[in-house]
Enzyme design. Structure first.
Site, mmCIF file in Angstrom:
data_model
loop_
_atom_site.group_PDB
_atom_site.id
_atom_site.type_symbol
_atom_site.label_atom_id
_atom_site.label_comp_id
_atom_site.label_asym_id
_atom_site.label_seq_id
_atom_site.Cartn_x
_atom_site.Cartn_y
_atom_site.Cartn_z
ATOM 1 N N LYS A 116 1.833 6.172 -18.398
ATOM 2 C CA LYS A 116 0.510 6.432 -18.357
ATOM 3 C C LYS A 116 -0.111 6.438 -19.666
ATOM 4 O O LYS A 116 -1.415 5.769 -19.513
ATOM 5 C CB LYS A 116 0.428 7.631 -17.642
ATOM 6 C CG LYS A 116 0.880 7.993 -16.278
ATOM 7 C CD LYS A 116 -0.128 7.260 -14.982
ATOM 8 C CE LYS A 116 0.832 6.959 -14.012
ATOM 9 N NZ LYS A 116 0.593 8.434 -13.005
ATOM 10 N N LYS A 158 -0.714 15.738 -16.799
ATOM 11 C CA LYS A 158 0.068 14.780 -15.904
ATOM 12 C C LYS A 158 1.216 14.239 -16.484
ATOM 13 O O LYS A 158 1.431 14.214 -17.812
ATOM 14 C CB LYS A 158 -0.849 13.809 -15.777
ATOM 15 C CG LYS A 158 -2.000 13.745 -14.760
ATOM 16 C CD LYS A 158 -3.106 12.898 -14.660
ATOM 17 C CE LYS A 158 -2.589 11.630 -14.072
ATOM 18 N NZ LYS A 158 -3.450 10.760 -13.703
ATOM 19 N N HIS A 235 -2.693 14.493 -2.770
ATOM 20 C CA HIS A 235 -2.886 13.490 -3.806
ATOM 21 C C HIS A 235 -2.194 11.881 -3.229
ATOM 22 O O HIS A 235 -2.098 11.253 -4.036
ATOM 23 C CB HIS A 235 -2.140 13.531 -5.174
ATOM 24 C CG HIS A 235 -2.582 14.897 -5.789
ATOM 25 N ND1 HIS A 235 -3.740 15.010 -6.165
ATOM 26 C CD2 HIS A 235 -1.986 15.920 -6.000
ATOM 27 C CE1 HIS A 235 -3.892 16.316 -6.926
ATOM 28 N NE2 HIS A 235 -2.716 17.056 -6.749
ATOM 29 N N GLU A 275 -6.614 1.227 -10.916
ATOM 30 C CA GLU A 275 -7.126 2.189 -10.187
ATOM 31 C C GLU A 275 -7.975 3.208 -11.068
ATOM 32 O O GLU A 275 -7.769 3.229 -12.269
ATOM 33 C CB GLU A 275 -6.002 3.176 -9.802
ATOM 34 C CG GLU A 275 -5.052 2.660 -8.677
ATOM 35 C CD GLU A 275 -4.080 3.546 -8.023
ATOM 36 O OE1 GLU A 275 -3.631 3.533 -6.829
ATOM 37 O OE2 GLU A 275 -3.929 4.815 -8.612
ATOM 38 N N ASN A 290 -1.308 -0.453 -10.836
ATOM 39 C CA ASN A 290 0.008 -0.600 -10.194
ATOM 40 C C ASN A 290 0.421 -1.891 -10.084
ATOM 41 O O ASN A 290 -0.536 -2.883 -10.077
ATOM 42 C CB ASN A 290 -0.352 0.002 -8.697
ATOM 43 C CG ASN A 290 -0.435 1.377 -8.509
ATOM 44 O OD1 ASN A 290 0.340 2.124 -9.493
ATOM 45 N ND2 ASN A 290 -1.207 1.775 -7.846
ATOM 46 N N ARG A 292 2.407 -4.203 -8.664
ATOM 47 C CA ARG A 292 2.673 -4.453 -7.541
ATOM 48 C C ARG A 292 1.638 -4.617 -6.195
ATOM 49 O O ARG A 292 0.511 -4.325 -6.270
ATOM 50 C CB ARG A 292 3.778 -3.355 -6.981
ATOM 51 C CG ARG A 292 3.031 -1.870 -6.974
ATOM 52 C CD ARG A 292 4.050 -0.944 -6.153
ATOM 53 N NE ARG A 292 3.363 0.382 -6.362
ATOM 54 C CZ ARG A 292 2.315 0.757 -5.823
ATOM 55 N NH1 ARG A 292 1.838 0.261 -4.898
ATOM 56 N NH2 ARG A 292 1.846 2.032 -5.863
#
Lengths: 449, 74
Positions: A116, A158, A235, A275, A290, A292
């Site tokens: 991330k 996170k 989530h 996102e 992502n 994929r």
């Protein structure tokens, strides 16, 4: 184009990819665990191979077993679907080393975006909007507190190598920070075998807006507009739609174009989704990428008319984007997807069991994606998705009505399911007004209890 | 002295037993964690008490409402 492709997945996505392969005239290989030996989609495959026992680590996460199928079937491609091994760059490298094509972006992109803070750095470096946040936290309490102060409370702790909302903790006061970091790190270590965590500004009541992109092996990238996936529980997304309700085209159009430009500049080379969070102030910030196919790709397919799975396969096989996509893509109408889960509709606890009755709606304008059929057992080994119900209509109001009607007509007996919760959300004033945000589902459902 | 059974709320398998026989638990403490459909769901000692017997072990499949431990309260 490929000669034969292994579909290294199960359930609705395996069915979807097998269908796309059939449409392209490519031979297909399905794999299955003990739990999925009677799955309906196996009938769509040219060949099927048993890869192990029901637990995912012994079957769908068992790299050696899947690579063995690749070898004995003489396939020249492998589609990973989503989940399982789809974002494992080492597995993608092993597929390539075995002489086959991994149907996804190059492993270096999977690796770069899988972490991330590295992904945030990359996004910022190329000029995408990135919210305030830190790099990976070091075990230095005073430095941590200073970092949180600089971002401004509330902050979100996170996992850096995580996903699916696991290990995310909101912190509202300095004295909560150290224990939250410790708890998040331990959850991250357990869930992702990587205890690295970082801080991000907590955007309250945000919208989740994402941009679909497709790149080719030469690095040309185009976007296929946005989806709104704000309606979530734990989530995780439960209702997704395209286009995003109430978004000004003058804002989201340039944003999508920017995303495509940035990924093109980077040389991104297959399907992907950026996102973003949209705050109440209308500001967008990069959340993650992502690398994929997404679970919600179907709503984009419905409004654009583009078969994203076929497009992904053609791109992976080396076809140029200009041949894969029509020159002009204009979204038409509105599409909404509801994820039907085998779970308690109040507490969202999983509910495996036998599908004594499983009769999906067959209304016009309704598309159904599932890996199940009546009589089959829903086992506790995999995620609880039973089906995706997608409605496409000229307007959002008509799509909501169509989807609600279809869900009400979906007869499922033998397991608990979330259809009543989905209908309640679709019929809520907030959802119908388009005032979606990530807290909407829990607010609407709390009111109903 | 009275005993009661801690039960699994879901069908799944035992992921981790987090208490030992003889251990005293407070009301709301976790007895064990059940894994189902990629979720971890704790079994809670509603009334606390001393763990008298653990009826399952790591990996045991359990069904909804199955007793997994016996606790004794004063």
């Amino acid at each position: 184009m490929f000669h034969k492709v292994v579909v290294a997945n199960r359930g609705a996505v395996a069915a979807r990819v097998l269908r796309a392969l059939d449409g392209l005239g490519v031979r297909s290989v399905a794999v299955y665990s003990d739990a999925d030996a009677d799955a309906p989609y196996l009938e769509l495959a040219s060949e099927t191979y048993h890869i192990g026992a029901a637990p995912a680590r012994e079957s769908y996460l068992n790299e050696d077993a899947i690579l063995e199928v690749l070898r004995v079937s003489h396939a020249d491609g492998l589609h990973p679907g989503y989940g399982f091994l789809s974002e494992n760059h080492r597995f993608a490298e092993r597929v390539q080393a075995a002489g086959a094509c991994f149907v996804g972006p190059s492993p270096r992109w999977i690796e770069a975006m899988g972490h991330k803070t590295r992904a945030r750095d990359l996004a910022a470096q190329y000029g995408l909007p990135v919210g305030r946040g830190t790099g990976v936290l070091l075990k230095d309490a005073p430095a941590m507190l200073r970092a949180a102060d600089e971002i401004g409370y509330p902050v979100l702790v996170k996992p850096a190598a995580g996903g699916g909302g696991i290990g995310m903790i909101a912190v509202h006061k300095p004295e909560e920070l150290a224990p939250a970091v410790e708890r998040a790190a331990s959850m991250a270590e357990r869930g992702f075998a990587n205890g690295e965590v970082y801080l991000e500004r907590l955007v309250e009541r945000p919208r989740h807006v994402e941009i679909q992109v497709l790149g080719d092996r030469a690095g040309a990238v185009r976007h296929l507009f946005e989806r709104d996936c704000s309606v979530q529980r734990r989530h995780q997304k439960i209702i997704e739609e395209a286009p995003g309700p109430g978004l000004a085209r003058a804002v989201v159009g340039p944003l999508a174009a920017d995303v495509a430009r940035v990924l093109g500049a980077m040389g991104y080379d297959n399907i992907g989704t950026i996102e973003m969070l949209m705050g109440a102030d209308g500001e967008f910030s990069f959340l993650e990428m992502n690398t994929r196919l997404q679970v919600e790709h179907g709503v984009t397919e419905e409004v654009t008319g583009v078969d994203l799975v076929a497009a992904q396969l053609r791109s992976a096989a080396g076809e140029p984007l200009a041949e894969i996509l029509p020159e002009r893509i204009a979204p038409e109408g509105h599409a909404i997807q509801a994820r039907v889960y085998a779970e308690d509709p109040k507490r969202f606890f999983p509910s495996p069991g036998p599908l004594h009755v499983f009769r999906p709606p067959q209304d016009d304008g309704i598309r159904l994606e599932t890996g199940y059929r009546e009589g089959q057992q829903v086992t506790p080994h995999y995620d609880p998705l039973l089906a995706k119900v997608i409605a496409h209509a000229p307007t959002r109001e008509a799509a909501i009505a169509r989807l609600t009607g279809a869900l009400r007509g979906f007869d499922i007996q033998g397991v608990k399911h979330n259809v009543p919760a989905l209908v309640r959300i679709l019929q809520s004033a907030e959802f119908q007004d388009g005032g979606v945000h990530t807290g909407l589902a829990s607010e609407v459902l709390a009111r109903a209890q | 002295m009275a005993t009661y059974e801690a039960r699994s709320e879901v069908t799944g398998s035992v992921w981790k037993v987090v208490c030992e026989v003889g251990q005293r638990l407070e009301p709301g403490d976790t007895v064990m964690i059940i894994e189902s459909m990629k979720m971890e769901i704790p079994v809670i000692a509603e009334d606390g008490g001393v763990v008298k017997q653990i009826l399952v072990e790591k990996g045991t499949p359990v069904t909804e409402n199955q007793p997994v431990a016996i606790l004794e309260v004063e």
